[in-house]
Design a protein around this motif. Structure first.
Motif, PDB file in Angstrom:
ATOM      1  N   CYS A 482      33.715  31.541  36.597  1.00  0.00           N
ATOM      2  CA  CYS A 482      33.290  32.893  36.211  1.00  0.00           C
ATOM      3  C   CYS A 482      33.903  33.971  37.101  1.00  0.00           C
ATOM      4  O   CYS A 482      34.020  35.128  36.690  1.00  0.00           O
ATOM      5  CB  CYS A 482      31.768  33.027  36.289  1.00  0.00           C
ATOM      6  N   ALA A 483      34.268  33.597  38.322  1.00  0.00           N
ATOM      7  CA  ALA A 483      34.767  34.580  39.284  1.00  0.00           C
ATOM      8  C   ALA A 483      36.003  35.286  38.777  1.00  0.00           C
ATOM      9  O   ALA A 483      36.214  36.464  39.067  1.00  0.00           O
ATOM     10  CB  ALA A 483      35.061  33.900  40.621  1.00  0.00           C
ATOM     11  N   SER A 484      36.854  34.602  38.018  1.00  0.00           N
ATOM     12  CA  SER A 484      38.083  35.215  37.532  1.00  0.00           C
ATOM     13  C   SER A 484      37.792  36.462  36.706  1.00  0.00           C
ATOM     14  O   SER A 484      38.389  37.522  36.910  1.00  0.00           O
ATOM     15  CB  SER A 484      38.882  34.213  36.699  1.00  0.00           C
ATOM     16  N   ALA A 485      36.852  36.330  35.763  1.00  0.00           N
ATOM     17  CA  ALA A 485      36.476  37.478  34.929  1.00  0.00           C
ATOM     18  C   ALA A 485      35.658  38.487  35.713  1.00  0.00           C
ATOM     19  O   ALA A 485      35.840  39.710  35.569  1.00  0.00           O
ATOM     20  CB  ALA A 485      35.688  36.998  33.714  1.00  0.00           C
ATOM     21  N   MET A 486      34.753  38.009  36.561  1.00  0.00           N
ATOM     22  CA  MET A 486      33.839  38.901  37.260  1.00  0.00           C
ATOM     23  C   MET A 486      34.541  39.743  38.335  1.00  0.00           C
ATOM     24  O   MET A 486      34.215  40.909  38.533  1.00  0.00           O
ATOM     25  CB  MET A 486      32.700  38.101  37.879  1.00  0.00           C
ATOM     26  N   LEU A 487      35.507  39.177  39.027  1.00  0.00           N
ATOM     27  CA  LEU A 487      36.191  39.986  40.043  1.00  0.00           C
ATOM     28  C   LEU A 487      37.027  41.065  39.364  1.00  0.00           C
ATOM     29  O   LEU A 487      37.150  42.183  39.879  1.00  0.00           O
ATOM     30  CB  LEU A 487      37.031  39.101  40.972  1.00  0.00           C
ATOM     31  N   THR A 488      37.591  40.746  38.209  1.00  0.00           N
ATOM     32  CA  THR A 488      38.389  41.735  37.476  1.00  0.00           C
ATOM     33  C   THR A 488      37.501  42.842  36.920  1.00  0.00           C
ATOM     34  O   THR A 488      37.814  44.034  37.058  1.00  0.00           O
ATOM     35  CB  THR A 488      39.154  41.047  36.331  1.00  0.00           C
TER      36      THR A 488
END
Length: 729
Positions: A482-488
């Motif tokens: 999920c971090a990929s989408a959330m950091l963006t």
């Protein structure tokens, strides 16, 4: 042999009984967090002063004082050893689809010929994994191995089995992030800082804004024996061949249906383990496709929620095997039925308990709601291509655009009420929206106090939908971090809010009243974001045409979509918010292109092997049997009867020959396409070549294999079929 094995494992799978689960005698609230070194444990095992400092670090983001590391480590060790723990590990999230860990024992010399259990602060705080052995995009050469993992005190330490698990970041010797957690934490800091500055216009007492995430994890279960008989599932996580089952999901009878007994035992088992590890599981149910299910927790702070999702996926895979299943997290393990996503429900809230994407009861509350909603949409519009890149992968590409997932075009559904609201704010006379004077301010939005959480429909075709008090990013893949989408997303929202504040402050500096300045900028942005708002059917072909007219990113090739990370706009976003440097972005793109290539390469190799070594020999044998039958029929019968029987068999023989010829010819063509692509030195161009020349052949050849499945004798077919894989008894 393979065919007999298939029939045997199918029979055994259908006879499996549920495995009972030992249910705790306590209520869930009593064993929740049993294996987590949370504040309750800290209070018990740490000195009072150290406990207070740790709370400051966790709650307020205060720097961790390494002077207290030994005391913290000693308290952790004491607690862990009471649970039978003998080892510890730094648990981190490299740029793969999983987590990493290296276990060390609490073992040191006592210098008297024996040993002692020891765990010092320096071992808690930092370790040195081999940075060149993880994906790094060229930042680390093979001979330059040094990298560091460092404890993240804001994510609780936990115990699994005999090991103390310490959540950490992972960076290179030269300081670049080699994981998902470092840029995520930087993005969360950026959005906290930017959102706090803006929310002070409305609530001056706010000192912190938190990003929240509630993920919904979809997954498939298949019987382990059937899984083992499908080399494509074992190697790639999806079925590369397989004809539709006569019955799949067309009756709509699986969604929210009665949970099969074996599956229910599995669900109970993972829920107990999850709750003991502090993961607040709340929801479980059958999903739309057969053998597809979902679990979801209560929302949490985003960094912790990401850690919990990564941990949960690991638990699911481990517990599934205990119950005779394999848990499939691939976005599209079966063709022709729904794939799996991981909806990310995202919102911002304050340390005073206010959800910034929820309407309120006062005019200022509602102006705040409009402001944060509009600026979130501005972030999504400005970076719609980048947000698509953040959720794109070789596996998720199979799901996006299909009839169970959002299209590969980022847009936002708001529903009629909120859409009408923004239109009202945009078009109304600004002087009618404010009342002159310092004592009163009135936002002429009478409908807003009645806007309840459920006063908006849901649009399953929208990648980024407003759902009452949050946005649901529906395009995230089920296996993704999920971090990929959330950091963006958080970085983009931080940028939008920073820009918003600069423009508002500029108007205030010119003498404009604060409320009127906010409204003027909000109105500007409502006009600007219109292209990203779409409340219609995202599956329709007309939307693709309309989206292109609106200037939205409509690219469908995953390798090309990754280019969005390296656009000037994206580099500026990440560098201005201090989330990632250009060097880190370039490295990550190298990894994305390389990963894409490897996944298609593996699929192509195993597919070719299955075609030539499993399917063609069986088909040839069956064809030979038919040819032999034709000769025998002609020897026994004569005249029209012999001609009729022979004609029917000859037709089948001819169809088999056509399919066989296509498969053999195009498997060779696929191998040659790989050889050509493998000679390309640019990772980007190689990934594009695999996308354009290798991946299409997989689908073209599959069509003919699946046709053969419907022709060849069922007892001869070597692989478990969809009708056998998809229905748990």
């Amino acid at each position: 042999m393979a065919a007999r094995l298939r029939l045997k494992v199918v029979d055994e799978a259908f006879k499996r009984a549920p495995i009972p689960v030992q249910m705790p005698t306590e209520r869930p609230s009593e064993y929740f967090g049993k294996y987590v070194f949370n504040k309750q444990k800290m209070f018990k095992y740490l000195p009072a002063k150290v406990y207070k400092q740790m709370c400051d670090v966790i709650d307020n983001g205060a720097p961790f004082d390494r002077a207290i590391a030994d005391a913290v480590a000693e308290g952790m060790k004491k607690w862990a050893m009471e649970l039978g723990v003998t080892h510890y590990t730094h648990w981190f999230q490299p740029l793969t689809e999983g987590t990493a860990e290296k276990h060390d024992g609490f073992v040191e010399h006592d210098w008297k010929g024996g040993m002692v259990e020891e765990f010092e602060g320096k071992l808690l705080v930092q370790q040195e994994p081999d940075a060149s052995s993880f994906p790094n995009g060229g930042i680390r050469s093979t001979f330059e191995a040094r990298g560091y993992s460092a404890w993240d005190p804001t994510s609780p330490v936990f115990v699994i089995g005999d090991t103390l698990m310490i959540p950490t970041i992972f960076i290179s010797y030269t300081g670049e992030a080699l994981d998902y957690k470092v840029p995520l934490k930087k993005a969360l800091y950026a959005v906290d800082k930017a959102a706090t500055a803006v929310v002070k216009y409305f609530n001056p007492e706010v000192t912190k804004v938190v990003s929240n995430l509630g993920w919904e994890q979809e997954y498939f279960l298949v019987d382990e024996a059937l899984y083992a008989a499908r080399p494509d599932l074992v190697m790639t996580g999806r079925t590369l061949m397989g004809h539709d089952s006569a019955k799949n999901q067309q009756m709509d009878d699986h969604y929210f249906g009665s949970i099969p007994a074996r599956v229910e035992m599995f669900m109970k088992d993972i829920e107990i383990q999850a709750l003991e590890l502090g993961i607040p599981c709340k929801t479980r149910h059958n999903e739309v496709a057969p053998n597809q299910f979902e679990l979801a927790p209560i929302f949490e702070e985003t960094n912790l929620a990401v850690d919990h999702n990564m941990l949960m996926m690991s638990i699911m895979k481990r517990v599934a095997r205990k119950h005779g299943f394999r848990c499939l997290l691939h976005e599209k393990p079966f063709k022709g039925i729904n794939g799996s996503g991981k909806h990310n429900n995202w919102s911002l809230s304050t340390d005073t308990g206010v959800i910034l994407h929820a309407p309120g009861k006062t005019p200022m509350d509602n102006l705040r709601f409009v402001t944060f909603t509009v600026e979130t949409l501005k972030a999504v519009y400005d970076h719609n291509g980048l947000l698509k890149a953040s959720i794109m992968s070789a596996t998720n590409a199979h799901r996006l655009g299909a009839n169970e997932a959002p299209p590969a075009i980022i847009s936002s559904f708001l529903g009629k009420t909120v859409t009408d609201l923004l239109e009202h704010v945009e078009k109304a006379d600004i002087d009618q929206l404010t009342v002159a004077g310092k004592k009163a301010f009135k936002l002429d939005l009478p409908s807003i106090p009645e806007l309840l959480i459920d006063n908006t429909d849901r649009n399953r075709t929208s990648p980024f939908a407003f759902t009452g008090n949050r946005f649901e990013f529906r395009a995230v893949g089920s296996v993704a971090n999920c971090a990929s989408a959330m950091l963006t997303l958080n970085a983009a929202v931080a940028e939008a809010l920073e820009d918003f504040k600069k423009r508002v402050d500029a108007l205030i500096a010119k003498g404009e009243a604060k409320e009127k300045a906010i409204l003027k900028i909000v109105r500007e942005d409502i006009k600007y974001i219109k292209p990203i708002i779409f409340n219609g059917n995202g599956y329709g072909d007309e939307w693709k045409v309309e989206a292109k007219k609106r200037g939205l990113d409509c690219e469908t090739s995953a390798p090309v979509i990754f280019d969005n990370y390296l656009s000037d706009k994206s580099i500026k976003l990440f560098e201005s918010t201090k989330v990632m440097s250009k060097v880190e972005l370039e490295a990550r793109n190298e990894i994305k292109w390389e990963t894409y290539t490897k996944k298609i390469q593996i699929e192509s190799r195993i597919f070719g092997d299955l075609c030539l070594n499993h399917i063609i020999p069986v088909v040839t044998q069956y064809q030979s049997m038919l040819i032999d039958n034709v000769h025998k029929v002609q020897g026994i019968f004569s005249g029209d009867k012999a001609h009729k029987i022979s004609k029917e068999n000859l037709y089948i023989i001819e169809k088999i020959s056509d399919h066989e010829s296509f498969i053999i010819e195009n498997v060779d063509k696929m191998v040659e396409a790989r050889k050509v692509a493998n000679k390309i030195t640019s990772e980007r161009e190689k990934a594009i070549a695999y996308h354009d020349t290798v991946a299409p052949l997989l689908e073209e050849i599959r069509y003919h294999v699946d046709k053969l499945e419907t022709i060849v004798d069922d007892e001869a077919w070597p692989l478990p079929k969809y009708r056998e894989l998809l229905f748990i008894r």
